[in-house]
Enzyme design. Sequence first.
Site, short mmCIF file in Angstrom:
data_model
loop_
_atom_site.label_atom_id
_atom_site.label_comp_id
_atom_site.label_asym_id
_atom_site.label_seq_id
_atom_site.Cartn_x
_atom_site.Cartn_y
_atom_site.Cartn_z
CG ASP A 80 -0.12 0.01 2.46
OD1 ASP A 80 0.65 -0.91 2.88
OD2 ASP A 80 -0.61 0.67 3.46
CD GLU A 144 4.11 0.84 7.22
OE1 GLU A 144 4.76 1.25 8.22
OE2 GLU A 144 3.68 1.57 6.01
#
Length: 440
Positions: A80, A144
Amino acid sequence: MSGQSFNLPQPAELLQTLIRFDTTNPPGNEAECVIYLNELLQAAGIETTIRARDPRRLNLIARLPGQGNVPPLMMYGHVDVVTTLDQSWLYPPFSGEIAEGYIWGRGALDMKSGIAMMVSAMLRAKVEEVSLPGDVILAVLSDEEVDGEYGAGYLADQHAELFKGIRYAIGEGGGFSVYLAGHKLYPIMVCEKQVCSVQAIVRGPGGHGSVPLRNGAMSKLARLIQKLERYHLPVHITPVARQMIETMAQALPFPARQGLRLLLNPALTDMILDSMGEQGRLLNPALHNTVSATIVRGGHKINVIPSEISLELDGRLLPGFKPDDMLRELRQLLGDDVELEVTRYDPGPGEPDMGLYDRLADTLRECDPAAIPMPYLLSGVTDGRYFAKLGIQTYGFLPVSLPAGVDLLSTIHSANERIPVGGVEFGTDVLYKVLQRFGT
């Protein structure tokens, strides 16, 4: 399909492909990117597992068997990325374009390049049938950049069995080269700080905006921010910070060497930091618990003087410290006229296990004779805090040789994020060597 018949992609090409998946978090939508990597690894004959709280937020765990002479080594990272909203880019942020010697795009540094290196190193080990000292585990994670609720946090809480026996892991937070007085240092993150968010509330008399007030909540807020601007919280010399500064000092000639070592004298630390300018600002978090004012809430109408204002403080604790330490230090600085409350505490790893450090440092020196490895205390946090709960020591170790005089690290989370094309190849080579010898 056997590893020998597998068409091994080049690390730079793999990074370009990963950048082209828009995995902006929120919402993330990492599934398509993770499925691509899953199919790539399976095509090479590598065993994989998918785990997820949400079908749009997949996590991939791949295992390459070794001789079993040593505990498994894990490599992990996230796919991400943060938003590109309101940023002006020279090249489209999800194009993965190669221009001017760089690969451009969101995630080029943080951290799709790291994923490309890890996947490439694992694929190379499979294709070349390397006899690994122990199993190698790769974890490709979601979420994250928000809080890990769908990624590392979920896996550590719900699927700890997947990480049984792992002692050491390689992740983000270090490895990019930096230059100090003409010397090339590679920080290896061995420890990170802890999240300790604090809400500060100031109160005062309210009233009509046409009749100014003195010493109201707004004035108290201004004085609070001024104190945070002018003063440091107390100095703390942790073992990791001492090692970091000593290593940096050894790389410098006299008198710069002596100036750095003065940082380790708490009576002089703040004065030296203030004199160092930008370098001092970057070293400051390693020597203090810190807070940064980030969000203000107060006032509801233009003609009403607010009687209460809240200020959100992004607090970061050094290893070994607790929220009570943060509150005590803030009260000493701000006084009793401010109400303080910890709104989030995310415990981080304790003092590091340095058992793999020398192997990583030696491999760096072999691949780059100019390298000066140094232990590094990260001012932020990574998914390492979740794996630390399972007894796993993370090293931030994604080696990239960056050019001197070009500040690429400032493009992380900003416009024009990019990485040298050769940097991805270099990092893959270093990780590949680590996989061959991590147990020796």
